[in-house]
Design a protein around this motif. Sequence first.
Motif, PDB file in Angstrom:
ATOM      1  N   MET A 108      26.911  10.688 -24.547  1.00  0.00           N
ATOM      2  CA  MET A 108      26.746   9.994 -23.495  1.00  0.00           C
ATOM      3  C   MET A 108      25.793  10.734 -22.713  1.00  0.00           C
ATOM      4  N   LEU A 109      25.844  12.148 -22.737  1.00  0.00           N
ATOM      5  CA  LEU A 109      25.024  12.743 -21.654  1.00  0.00           C
ATOM      6  C   LEU A 109      23.660  12.618 -22.132  1.00  0.00           C
ATOM      7  N   VAL A 110      23.271  12.821 -23.744  1.00  0.00           N
ATOM      8  CA  VAL A 110      22.030  12.648 -24.094  1.00  0.00           C
ATOM      9  C   VAL A 110      21.377  11.407 -23.659  1.00  0.00           C
ATOM     10  N   ILE A 111      22.170  10.334 -23.926  1.00  0.00           N
ATOM     11  CA  ILE A 111      21.596   8.992 -23.383  1.00  0.00           C
ATOM     12  C   ILE A 111      21.236   8.741 -22.150  1.00  0.00           C
ATOM     13  N   SER A 112      22.065   9.427 -21.127  1.00  0.00           N
ATOM     14  CA  SER A 112      21.926   9.228 -19.876  1.00  0.00           C
ATOM     15  C   SER A 112      20.623  10.207 -19.436  1.00  0.00           C
ATOM     16  N   LEU A 113      20.567  11.101 -20.018  1.00  0.00           N
ATOM     17  CA  LEU A 113      19.333  11.971 -19.685  1.00  0.00           C
ATOM     18  C   LEU A 113      17.980  11.426 -20.075  1.00  0.00           C
ATOM     19  N   THR A 114      18.220  10.757 -21.215  1.00  0.00           N
ATOM     20  CA  THR A 114      16.841  10.019 -21.744  1.00  0.00           C
ATOM     21  C   THR A 114      16.468   8.808 -20.875  1.00  0.00           C
ATOM     22  N   ILE A 115      17.553   7.992 -20.361  1.00  0.00           N
ATOM     23  CA  ILE A 115      17.422   6.812 -19.392  1.00  0.00           C
ATOM     24  C   ILE A 115      16.633   7.368 -18.550  1.00  0.00           C
ATOM     25  N   LEU A 116      17.196   8.555 -17.682  1.00  0.00           N
ATOM     26  CA  LEU A 116      16.714   8.938 -16.684  1.00  0.00           C
ATOM     27  C   LEU A 116      15.421   9.490 -16.592  1.00  0.00           C
ATOM     28  N   CYS A 117      15.050  10.106 -17.774  1.00  0.00           N
ATOM     29  CA  CYS A 117      13.489  10.779 -17.874  1.00  0.00           C
ATOM     30  C   CYS A 117      12.870   9.585 -18.020  1.00  0.00           C
ATOM     31  N   LEU A 118      13.145   8.446 -18.743  1.00  0.00           N
ATOM     32  CA  LEU A 118      12.075   7.118 -19.055  1.00  0.00           C
ATOM     33  C   LEU A 118      11.881   6.561 -17.655  1.00  0.00           C
ATOM     34  N   CYS A 119      13.008   6.301 -16.886  1.00  0.00           N
ATOM     35  CA  CYS A 119      13.058   5.807 -15.675  1.00  0.00           C
ATOM     36  C   CYS A 119      12.056   6.661 -14.570  1.00  0.00           C
ATOM     37  N   LEU A 120      12.001   7.719 -14.581  1.00  0.00           N
ATOM     38  CA  LEU A 120      11.024   8.658 -13.798  1.00  0.00           C
ATOM     39  C   LEU A 120       9.643   8.658 -14.492  1.00  0.00           C
ATOM     40  N   VAL A 121       9.529   8.561 -15.453  1.00  0.00           N
ATOM     41  CA  VAL A 121       7.962   8.134 -16.314  1.00  0.00           C
ATOM     42  C   VAL A 121       7.733   6.771 -15.686  1.00  0.00           C
ATOM     43  N   ASP A 122       8.351   5.880 -15.770  1.00  0.00           N
ATOM     44  CA  ASP A 122       8.082   4.541 -15.389  1.00  0.00           C
ATOM     45  C   ASP A 122       7.594   4.555 -13.928  1.00  0.00           C
ATOM     46  N   ILE A 123       8.354   5.229 -12.856  1.00  0.00           N
ATOM     47  CA  ILE A 123       7.948   5.257 -11.684  1.00  0.00           C
ATOM     48  C   ILE A 123       6.978   5.995 -11.472  1.00  0.00           C
ATOM     49  N   VAL A 124       6.584   6.992 -12.187  1.00  0.00           N
ATOM     50  CA  VAL A 124       5.032   7.693 -11.904  1.00  0.00           C
ATOM     51  C   VAL A 124       3.869   6.747 -12.411  1.00  0.00           C
ATOM     52  N   LYS A 125       4.304   5.867 -13.447  1.00  0.00           N
ATOM     53  CA  LYS A 125       3.243   5.148 -14.032  1.00  0.00           C
ATOM     54  C   LYS A 125       2.938   3.953 -12.748  1.00  0.00           C
ATOM     55  N   LEU A 126       4.137   3.357 -12.365  1.00  0.00           N
ATOM     56  CA  LEU A 126       3.958   2.333 -11.423  1.00  0.00           C
ATOM     57  C   LEU A 126       3.077   2.902 -10.016  1.00  0.00           C
ATOM     58  N   LEU A 127       3.708   3.985  -9.493  1.00  0.00           N
ATOM     59  CA  LEU A 127       2.883   4.775  -8.391  1.00  0.00           C
ATOM     60  C   LEU A 127       1.545   4.893  -8.677  1.00  0.00           C
ATOM     61  N   HIS A 128       1.151   5.356  -9.928  1.00  0.00           N
ATOM     62  CA  HIS A 128      -0.171   5.581 -10.104  1.00  0.00           C
ATOM     63  C   HIS A 128      -0.873   4.363 -10.316  1.00  0.00           C
ATOM     64  N   SER A 129      -0.355   3.257 -10.662  1.00  0.00           N
ATOM     65  CA  SER A 129      -1.276   2.060 -10.569  1.00  0.00           C
ATOM     66  C   SER A 129      -1.280   1.307  -9.119  1.00  0.00           C
ATOM     67  N   LEU A 130      -0.457   1.878  -8.386  1.00  0.00           N
ATOM     68  CA  LEU A 130      -0.434   1.152  -6.948  1.00  0.00           C
ATOM     69  C   LEU A 130      -1.282   1.844  -6.325  1.00  0.00           C
ATOM     70  N   LEU A 131      -1.218   3.292  -6.415  1.00  0.00           N
ATOM     71  CA  LEU A 131      -1.936   3.990  -5.486  1.00  0.00           C
ATOM     72  C   LEU A 131      -3.456   4.620  -6.128  1.00  0.00           C
ATOM     73  N   GLN A 132      -4.278   3.657  -6.355  1.00  0.00           N
ATOM     74  CA  GLN A 132      -5.541   3.880  -6.784  1.00  0.00           C
ATOM     75  C   GLN A 132      -6.608   3.187  -5.876  1.00  0.00           C
ATOM     76  N   GLY A 133      -7.708   4.030  -5.972  1.00  0.00           N
ATOM     77  CA  GLY A 133      -8.795   3.291  -5.254  1.00  0.00           C
ATOM     78  C   GLY A 133      -8.852   3.937  -3.661  1.00  0.00           C
ATOM     79  N   PRO A 134      -9.194   3.067  -2.637  1.00  0.00           N
ATOM     80  CA  PRO A 134      -9.606   3.868  -1.276  1.00  0.00           C
ATOM     81  C   PRO A 134      -8.166   3.944  -0.581  1.00  0.00           C
TER      82      PRO A 134
END
Length: 106
Positions: free
Chosen positions: A1-27
Amino acid sequence: MLVISLTILCLCLVDIVKLLHSLLQGPIALIIKKFINADFPGPLGYLTGYLAIIIGAGLTIIVQSSSIFTSTLTPLVGIGVIELDWMYPVTLGSNIGTTTPRISQP
């Protein structure tokens, strides 16, 4: 259960970084970087860290959670919007902000 929750947490953080990176581009990214990472000019440059501590404390008082505030900052540092050396005083201010008394709502 711990491994699954840590994996989901890491995947969510990676997705947040990708989303912010796509939103915060350009000027808009340049404006945010210039505003957030700016230092005071001249001999008042050493006050920048103190201002960052006050900002961190103030925003934590508003949000009422240092965990939420620092978790929001982490992806912004990951995509390069906020510099790492600026995050330290803001996080310190966030920890100070958690020690303030809360005003309870009726």
